[in-house]
Design a protein around this motif. Structure first.
Motif, PDB file in Angstrom:
ATOM      1  N   CYS A 289       0.814  -1.223   0.000  1.00  0.00           N
ATOM      2  CA  CYS A 289       0.000   0.000   0.000  1.00  0.00           C
ATOM      3  C   CYS A 289       0.842   1.265   0.000  1.00  0.00           C
ATOM      4  O   CYS A 289       0.409   2.306  -0.497  1.00  0.00           O
ATOM      5  CB  CYS A 289      -0.912   0.022   1.222  1.00  0.00           C
ATOM      6  N   GLY A 290       2.009   1.200   0.552  1.00  0.00           N
ATOM      7  CA  GLY A 290       2.868   2.372   0.637  1.00  0.00           C
ATOM      8  C   GLY A 290       4.004   2.107   1.603  1.00  0.00           C
ATOM      9  O   GLY A 290       4.089   1.044   2.220  1.00  0.00           O
ATOM     10  N   ALA A 291       4.896   3.094   1.725  1.00  0.00           N
ATOM     11  CA  ALA A 291       6.074   2.930   2.579  1.00  0.00           C
ATOM     12  C   ALA A 291       6.231   4.123   3.517  1.00  0.00           C
ATOM     13  O   ALA A 291       5.803   5.247   3.217  1.00  0.00           O
ATOM     14  CB  ALA A 291       7.320   2.762   1.731  1.00  0.00           C
ATOM     15  N   ILE A 292       6.852   3.856   4.662  1.00  0.00           N
ATOM     16  CA  ILE A 292       7.194   4.870   5.652  1.00  0.00           C
ATOM     17  C   ILE A 292       8.698   4.818   5.861  1.00  0.00           C
ATOM     18  O   ILE A 292       9.279   3.739   5.989  1.00  0.00           O
ATOM     19  CB  ILE A 292       6.484   4.606   6.990  1.00  0.00           C
ATOM     20  N   THR A 293       9.340   5.972   5.883  1.00  0.00           N
ATOM     21  CA  THR A 293      10.770   6.039   6.169  1.00  0.00           C
ATOM     22  C   THR A 293      10.987   6.865   7.423  1.00  0.00           C
ATOM     23  O   THR A 293      10.476   7.990   7.531  1.00  0.00           O
ATOM     24  CB  THR A 293      11.553   6.658   4.995  1.00  0.00           C
ATOM     25  N   LEU A 294      11.720   6.302   8.374  1.00  0.00           N
ATOM     26  CA  LEU A 294      12.031   6.988   9.630  1.00  0.00           C
ATOM     27  C   LEU A 294      13.475   7.450   9.618  1.00  0.00           C
ATOM     28  O   LEU A 294      14.389   6.679   9.328  1.00  0.00           O
ATOM     29  CB  LEU A 294      11.813   6.049  10.815  1.00  0.00           C
ATOM     30  N   ARG A 295      13.675   8.736   9.918  1.00  0.00           N
ATOM     31  CA  ARG A 295      15.027   9.285  10.075  1.00  0.00           C
ATOM     32  C   ARG A 295      15.196   9.776  11.512  1.00  0.00           C
ATOM     33  O   ARG A 295      14.270  10.346  12.099  1.00  0.00           O
ATOM     34  CB  ARG A 295      15.272  10.465   9.129  1.00  0.00           C
ATOM     35  N   TYR A 296      16.384   9.565  12.063  1.00  0.00           N
ATOM     36  CA  TYR A 296      16.653   9.945  13.445  1.00  0.00           C
ATOM     37  C   TYR A 296      17.946  10.752  13.535  1.00  0.00           C
ATOM     38  O   TYR A 296      18.894  10.518  12.775  1.00  0.00           O
ATOM     39  CB  TYR A 296      16.830   8.704  14.333  1.00  0.00           C
ATOM     40  N   ALA A 297      17.984  11.671  14.493  1.00  0.00           N
ATOM     41  CA  ALA A 297      19.219  12.405  14.788  1.00  0.00           C
ATOM     42  C   ALA A 297      19.147  12.950  16.207  1.00  0.00           C
ATOM     43  O   ALA A 297      18.062  13.209  16.734  1.00  0.00           O
ATOM     44  CB  ALA A 297      19.435  13.542  13.800  1.00  0.00           C
ATOM     45  N   LYS A 358      15.628  14.393  17.257  1.00  0.00           N
ATOM     46  CA  LYS A 358      14.858  14.642  16.041  1.00  0.00           C
ATOM     47  C   LYS A 358      14.403  13.317  15.428  1.00  0.00           C
ATOM     48  O   LYS A 358      15.196  12.393  15.249  1.00  0.00           O
ATOM     49  CB  LYS A 358      15.704  15.417  15.022  1.00  0.00           C
ATOM     50  N   VAL A 359      13.089  13.286  15.114  1.00  0.00           N
ATOM     51  CA  VAL A 359      12.485  12.118  14.480  1.00  0.00           C
ATOM     52  C   VAL A 359      11.646  12.609  13.304  1.00  0.00           C
ATOM     53  O   VAL A 359      10.780  13.469  13.478  1.00  0.00           O
ATOM     54  CB  VAL A 359      11.586  11.333  15.460  1.00  0.00           C
ATOM     55  N   GLU A 360      11.916  12.092  12.119  1.00  0.00           N
ATOM     56  CA  GLU A 360      11.119  12.444  10.941  1.00  0.00           C
ATOM     57  C   GLU A 360      10.484  11.194  10.361  1.00  0.00           C
ATOM     58  O   GLU A 360      11.152  10.165  10.198  1.00  0.00           O
ATOM     59  CB  GLU A 360      11.982  13.112   9.876  1.00  0.00           C
ATOM     60  N   LEU A 361       9.203  11.302  10.048  1.00  0.00           N
ATOM     61  CA  LEU A 361       8.448  10.194   9.472  1.00  0.00           C
ATOM     62  C   LEU A 361       7.938  10.630   8.101  1.00  0.00           C
ATOM     63  O   LEU A 361       7.078  11.502   8.002  1.00  0.00           O
ATOM     64  CB  LEU A 361       7.286   9.829  10.399  1.00  0.00           C
ATOM     65  N   GLU A 362       8.476  10.045   7.054  1.00  0.00           N
ATOM     66  CA  GLU A 362       8.067  10.338   5.675  1.00  0.00           C
ATOM     67  C   GLU A 362       7.141   9.229   5.187  1.00  0.00           C
ATOM     68  O   GLU A 362       7.448   8.047   5.325  1.00  0.00           O
ATOM     69  CB  GLU A 362       9.311  10.408   4.773  1.00  0.00           C
ATOM     70  N   PHE A 363       5.964   9.613   4.636  1.00  0.00           N
ATOM     71  CA  PHE A 363       5.043   8.601   4.125  1.00  0.00           C
ATOM     72  C   PHE A 363       4.498   9.033   2.771  1.00  0.00           C
ATOM     73  O   PHE A 363       4.479  10.215   2.424  1.00  0.00           O
ATOM     74  CB  PHE A 363       3.901   8.333   5.106  1.00  0.00           C
ATOM     75  N   SER A 364       4.036   8.074   2.004  1.00  0.00           N
ATOM     76  CA  SER A 364       3.478   8.343   0.682  1.00  0.00           C
ATOM     77  C   SER A 364       1.994   8.669   0.810  1.00  0.00           C
ATOM     78  O   SER A 364       1.306   8.222   1.734  1.00  0.00           O
ATOM     79  CB  SER A 364       3.679   7.137  -0.236  1.00  0.00           C
TER      80      SER A 364
END
Length: 562
Positions: A289-297, A358-364
């Motif tokens: 259905c889609g993807a989620i990408t998590l970035r951390y710093a 810092k936490v970023e959640l990228e989703f489609s």
């Protein structure tokens, strides 16, 4: 993105064809009615944009989807002599533009051929009118396609209330697009920024501004530039954005992208954890259905400070700190465009000290329903299923790991502040020196030499003498701590003592000494009496602790004792 690219030209032709088909179908269905009564139009102004920047971002989204490679947010002053506060705001793009019927549709709520689009940034067709009326009571849409003339449609809420848009049947009707001439300041801007000639594009002009958050052009420019720099940092290659002729530098809110603004503002650097990709599949068929990408710093605790030895408070906050404060929490990004920041998760709540994680959640956009994306694209409501997937992907553990990194960095920073380098004063000596003038100003009974006297710390071994004394010699006030007294062995340098505790005790004794120094012989006698009592009390405490060490305090020994 090149304007003469053959692939893009074919895409633009397809878009314009879709616009024509949509406008033709809507003409028969709605007669270009505004679809809602005037009360709704007034109420829609309170849709709830968090800021002027969030509203204007809707118009930038439209420009990006129109294949614009330059977007200008320009301020107009409507012939006034003052340039401090704008009376007009125009968003200018060089995208594919709109034909007259489509301009008319664009003014309507829901008037878009991209309704329910999951590829680009828009979806509902509410952005243009909602964003415009949230800033001012009148907006005008100007647009021209390749080789076509400028046409425009205007919506004025004051005129709407007076019945100017009501036809003979009582319907509120959007007027047709007419051939138009651009306002002088917009025409001048286009001539300046496109000297090679204008091909196509759209201008959204908003006036009768009554909801600007910043009262000056400078405040508006600085705040919009910072917000757009973060919001569109992943789309930097799609278009150049300018606010009041200043280029909007992309800013990674995690400060991990080396060629972005503020990355190398000083020597402090963000530290990344490994990103994580989460696939979302249909519960029944298991289809993707889609993807989620998590970035951390995580960021050093001095990351937002000018003087790295002090916290980022007041004038000591550097330009990074505004980003830490404004984008504090889990950052949600949809199709590369930041849309929300939330401080609450099912497992934890971000507090002020968490600004340095810092936490970023990228989703489609195919996952919009699971993220509860609102019509204004500025808020998400995360579904339980997504939270469950994020928990399985280790988000709660990652947050705690980031917190641990920052906590350790703060401890090292505190230790460094408490431990002077060779030749430097101790922290207690510096602290007393800085407060001396303040104390002198408020406490006139202090000696006049207090203002200029430096403070010194000295250790001496005098069995049977007071645990501390203070004197003035060589132009300095010197605190002498007696290493032969139990105070030194059990408290100051005891097993539970830390450098921070020792520094606090030094400041305490310095402060006592300032008051006692110039009093009388009785003060010295009093300190000696304190010292004897302290010696006896500490001895009793040490004896008690030694006895308790020999006694088993577990449940079985308690039962035996009973």
């Amino acid at each position: 993105m090149a304007k003469d690219d053959g692939v893009q030209e074919a895409s633009i032709d397809a878009v314009l064809a879709a616009q024509r088909a949509y406008a033709a179908a809507s003409r028969e269905r709605s007669k270009f009615g505004l679809m809602v009564p005037e009360a709704f139009v007034r109420g829609i102004r309170d849709l709830g944009y968090r800021s002027n920047g969030d509203a204007i971002a809707e118009l930038i989204d439209n420009a990006l989807q129109a294949y614009a490679d330059r977007i200008d947010i320009v301020f107009g002053y409507d012939g006034t002599t003052s340039v401090k506060k704008p009376t007009q705001v125009a968003v200018i793009d060089n995208g594919h533009g709109m034909e007259p019927d489509m301009i008319r549709m664009a003014v309507m709520w829901g008037g878009t051929h991209r309704e329910n689009d999951r590829i680009g940034l828009g979806r509902y067709g509410y952005g243009l009118p909602c964003a415009s009326v949230s800033l001012g009571r009148r907006f005008t849409v100007y647009s021209a396609t390749l080789g076509g003339a400028w046409h425009s449609v205007r919506l004025d809420l004051d005129a709407l209330a007076e019945g100017a848009y009501t036809d003979a049947h009582g319907d509120i009707v959007v007027p047709p697009a007419t051939v138009a001439t651009l306002p002088p300041f917009v025409a001048e801007q286009i001539a300046q920024t496109h000297p090679e000639g204008w091909r196509s594009g759209t201008v959204i002009l908003i006036d009768k501004l009554d909801r600007l958050e910043w009262s000056t052009a400078q405040g508006l420019r600085e705040n919009l530039s910072r917000q757009f720099g973060v919001t569109y940092h992943k789309l930097r290659n799609a278009a150049a954005i300018f606010v009041d002729n200043e280029f909007v530098e992309p800013i990674d809110p995690l400060f991990l992208t080396s060629d972005f603004h503020l990355f190398d503002h000083d020597d402090d650097r963000a530290v990344a954890l490994d990103p994580v990709r989460v696939e979302v599949r249909d519960c029944n068929g298991g289809n993707f259905c889609g993807a989620i990408t998590l970035r951390y710093a995580w960021l050093p605790p001095s990351f937002g400070s000018v003087d790295k030895t002090r916290d980022a408070v007041g004038l000591n906050a550097n330009p990074r700190f505004a980003i830490l404060k404004d984008f504090h929490g889990v950052i949600f990004s949809r199709n590369g465009r930041l849309i929300d920041v939330q401080t609450r998760t099912p497992w934890t709540t971000f507090i002020n000290n968490d600004r340095y994680i810092k936490v970023e959640l990228e989703f489609s956009a195919t996952l919009d329903e699971l993220f509860g994306v609102t019509t204004s694209k500025q808020q998400v409501t995360v579904s339980p299923r997504i939270w469950e997937l994020l928990q399985q992907a280790g988000l709660p553990k990652a947050i705690e790991q980031l917190r641990g990194k920052v906590k350790n960095a703060k401890l090292l920073r505190r230790l460094a502040a408490l431990t002077p380098r060779p030749g430097e004063q101790s922290l207690s000596e510096r602290a007393m020196g800085r407060t001396a003038e303040l104390a002198h100003g408020y406490q006139r009974q202090f000696d006049l030499g207090l203002r200029a006297s430096p403070y010194r710390l000295h250790f001496e071994n005098l069995p049977g003498q007071a645990f501390f004394r203070i004197d003035r010699a060589g132009g300095a006030r010197t605190l002498h701590i007696n290493t032969a007294h139990r105070f030194y062995e059990d408290i100051y340098d005891g097993p539970s003592s830390t450098q921070e505790v020792r520094t606090a005790l030094e400041i305490l004794l310095f402060s006592f000494g300032d008051v006692l120094l110039d009093k009388s012989v009785e003060s010295v006698i009093q300190i000696e009496l304190w010292s004897r009592r302290l010696e006896l009390a500490l001895g009793m405490m040490a004896q008690h602790l030694a006895e308790s060490d020999d006694f088993d305090v577990g449940p079985s020994s308690w039962i035996d004792a009973v």
